[in-house]
Enzyme design. Structure first.
Site, PDB file in Angstrom:
ATOM      1  N   ARG A 243      38.957  67.369  69.374  1.00  0.00           N
ATOM      2  CA  ARG A 243      37.976  68.061  68.545  1.00  0.00           C
ATOM      3  C   ARG A 243      38.434  69.514  68.390  1.00  0.00           C
ATOM      4  O   ARG A 243      39.042  70.089  69.298  1.00  0.00           O
ATOM      5  CB  ARG A 243      36.583  68.047  69.192  1.00  0.00           C
ATOM      6  N   GLU A 272      35.861  72.549  60.649  1.00  0.00           N
ATOM      7  CA  GLU A 272      36.261  71.603  59.602  1.00  0.00           C
ATOM      8  C   GLU A 272      35.070  71.173  58.735  1.00  0.00           C
ATOM      9  O   GLU A 272      33.960  71.055  59.234  1.00  0.00           O
ATOM     10  CB  GLU A 272      36.980  70.374  60.207  1.00  0.00           C
ATOM     11  N   HIS A 290      41.746  65.354  59.763  1.00  0.00           N
ATOM     12  CA  HIS A 290      40.931  64.490  60.639  1.00  0.00           C
ATOM     13  C   HIS A 290      41.061  63.013  60.223  1.00  0.00           C
ATOM     14  O   HIS A 290      40.071  62.381  59.833  1.00  0.00           O
ATOM     15  CB  HIS A 290      39.458  64.933  60.613  1.00  0.00           C
TER      16      HIS A 290
END
Ligand code: DGY
Length: 329
Positions: A243, A272, A290
């Site tokens: 993360r 993000e 991602h």
């Protein structure tokens, strides 16, 4: 839940694959947000207000604001293994099941970790941009030199399922595996992974490649920051598939610009989908949006598992992957 009269109400927060929608519509009344972008927290809270269950992704924050009006909600099912978007304590207090999708994405995500490691170590992004810009005039002995992956040492931070799957890939490359975890793994797993448990500091000082795979919890915020980057070798790479908030991106930019470390590969970002200013200008970094679990097979499996969780919870059965398991008596 099988008769029309008793159909539960479900909110699907984001676009999903048609077969998933079909499964849900066969058994429930579905409020569907067919967009790929997340709703604002206030819109999300309105949509959660009148449903029994919700299918969400890692980008929907399920917290005091979005749960404010959710009087009849029984279950929130995340199409993700990570669940830092959930306020678990609050969900538990409100007697709402929280579920996630482990296992089905382990190998796909481990592949992505390895891909970023290889691309960062061998400067794949950087050299492709250079080639596309027309800079390649001659083969040269010292051109675009990277660092070796095979027979180097990988340091894995967070040795859960994905960390272990990365370790087994590393063994095939003749790598030495060291790891750091909140808790040391049982000896059998260490043996399978041929992994040696070390301190965070030893890992940072020793590893040629540092792979971050731990869950994001408040204690892990900026787990890799200026001090940690300074401990790493100048030839080392850093990969984050966990993360964004785990890495201090400002400190990372500084370390890359000043060759404190060799290169980095990121799949996740603190803000993000907004990218921290400056990250895009650093050449020695590989950036992915991602996509750790993004293969059709795996994303389908995640969706179906999330639906299994959701329907089980609505049918008063134990969801296969219940996070707040204390709610299941
Ligand atoms: C996960 O499953 O946690 C992935 O990061 C997608 O959010």
């Amino acid at each position: 839940m099988t008769t029309n009269l008793a159909k539960p109400k479900i909110f699907v927060a984001r676009q999903i694959f048609p077969e998933g929608l079909e499964r849900l519509r066969a058994v429930a009344e579905v409020d569907y947000n067919d967009q790929t972008a997340p709703l604002s927290p206030s819109d999300l809270s309105i949509r959660l207000a009148h449903v029994d269950g919700a299918l969400v992704t890692g980008s929907e924050k399920i917290d005091a604001q979005t749960l404010g009006q959710a009087a009849r909600l029984k279950i929130v099912s995340n199409i993700a293994v990570g669940f830092n978007n959930f306020d678990i304590q609050l969900l538990t207090e409100k007697n709402i099941f929280a579920t996630n999708t482990p296992d089905v994405l382990t190998d796909t995500t481990a592949d992505m970790g390895f891909l970023l490691l290889m691309a960062a170590a061998r400067r794949l992004s950087e050299s492709e941009h250079w080639l596309r810009a027309g800079h390649w005039k001659n083969w040269s002995l010292g051109g675009m030199m990277g660092v070796d992956i095979h027979h180097s040492t990988i340091g894995i931070m967070g040795m859960g399922r994905i960390g272990q799957a990365i370790a087994t890939r590393a063994l095939a490359f003749g790598m030495t595996v060291i790891y750091y975890n909140r808790r040391r793994l049982p000896e059998e797993i260490e043996t399978v992974c041929q992994a040696r448990y070390v301190s965070k500091e030893e890992l940072l000082k020793t590893a040629d490649h540092v792979m971050l795979v731990m869950p994001y919890v408040p204690e892990n915020h900026h787990f890799i920051a200026k001090k940690e980057l300074a401990l790493m070798k100048p030839t080392a790479t850093l990969v984050n598939i966990a993360r964004g908030g785990i890495v201090d991106e400002n400190a990372l930019i500084h370390a890359l610009q000043h060759q404190q470390i060799f290169s980095a590969g990121l799949d996740v970002y603190e803000g993000e989908p907004n990218i921290y200013p400056g990250l895009l200008d650093v050449p020695n970094i590989v950036l992915a949006p991602h996509i750790g679990s993004a293969t059709k097979k795996t994303r389908l499996a995640m969706m179906h598992l999330a639906i299994d969780n959701l329907l089980a919870g609505l049918n008063q059965q134990r969801p296969p992957h219940l996070i707040n398991s204390e709610l299941w008596k």
